[in-house]
Design an enzyme around this catalytic site. Sequence first.
Site, PDB file in Angstrom:
ATOM      1  N   ARG A   1      47.553  48.739  34.592  1.00 25.77           N
ATOM      2  CA  ARG A   1      48.137  49.933  33.975  1.00 25.77           C
ATOM      3  C   ARG A   1      47.815  51.161  34.822  1.00 25.77           C
ATOM      4  O   ARG A   1      48.653  52.037  35.007  1.00 25.77           O
ATOM      5  CB  ARG A   1      47.604  50.110  32.553  1.00 25.77           C
ATOM      6  CG  ARG A   1      48.111  49.075  31.559  1.00 25.77           C
ATOM      7  CD  ARG A   1      47.325  49.118  30.263  1.00 25.77           C
ATOM      8  NE  ARG A   1      47.429  50.399  29.569  1.00 25.77           N
ATOM      9  CZ  ARG A   1      46.682  50.737  28.522  1.00 25.77           C
ATOM     10  NH1 ARG A   1      45.770  49.884  28.053  1.00 25.77           N
ATOM     11  NH2 ARG A   1      46.848  51.904  27.933  1.00 25.77           N
TER      12      ARG A   1
ATOM     13  N   CYS B   1      41.399  57.346  28.988  1.00 27.73           N
ATOM     14  CA  CYS B   1      41.921  55.986  28.800  1.00 27.73           C
ATOM     15  C   CYS B   1      43.366  56.107  28.340  1.00 27.73           C
ATOM     16  O   CYS B   1      44.091  56.988  28.798  1.00 27.73           O
ATOM     17  CB  CYS B   1      41.064  55.207  27.805  1.00 27.73           C
ATOM     18  SG  CYS B   1      40.986  55.956  26.157  1.00 27.73           S
TER      19      CYS B   1
END
Length: 277
Positions: free
Chosen positions: A175, A234
């Site tokens: 990601r 995050c």
Amino acid sequence: MPIFVSTQWLADNLHAPDLVIVDATWFLPPTDREGRREFLERHIPGAVFFDLEGISDQTSDLPHMLPEPRDFATAVGALGIGDGVRIVVYDALGLFSAPRVWWTFRAFGAQDVKILEGGLPKWLAEDRPVEAGPARRPPAVFTPRLDRSVVADIAHMEKAMGSSTQILDARAAARFTGEAPEPRPNLKSGHIPGSLNLPSSKLVKDGILVGPDVVRAELAAAGLDMSRPVITTCGSGVSAAILWIALESVGKRPQALYDGSWTEWASRGKPIATGDA
């Protein structure tokens, strides 16, 4: 101050009048599991359920952003969490969402808050007692003292880019590099330019934070300079708190946690980098 308490410590103090046990279970959106439902099915005796989405800024289009102090105080007071209590937080995955709620209580000024090492999985594996149904605690008064310096916003992150402040991202490597899609729809993958990547999964083994030597090795492998300030981030501000406790476990207190994290950054048209750090 220690971050964790053991299951044995909690068992020994389970009925202490000044102790509040908080179930902080939350799951990523693609799963069909729901924290409150699982809490009602079984939880550590006397625990209350902290709804990460419910106790958040309801005016924001971003997930589980910190609420205003007055709203936080009202919500946790209704759970029976007041001034002067000891708080122990756990989750159903061992160590996933509990650090975010631990960080939240600390940000709002709670003086004595710990995480249950190993969480509910370890408690269950040791055949310790559980109960079902809703929580039952009388209302209490919580006085919020929000330390806004530990909460980074998008303007803070823009200033951090290219500065001496390091940005450490807890998302999975694919990601971060942009090779894998984000779990939230219509959100580009990639990372904040100049940030470093340390997947939180590398810091948790069987629901327990890895030891200090492993934490230091992973931080070094990620390229972190321990002498410089660091902001954790995050996908939506949850696993960033795992990085926070990992850093604190080796004596490096982060400067701040980016509350909106990648969900905010990528949805606001900010610069996106791909590839390795």
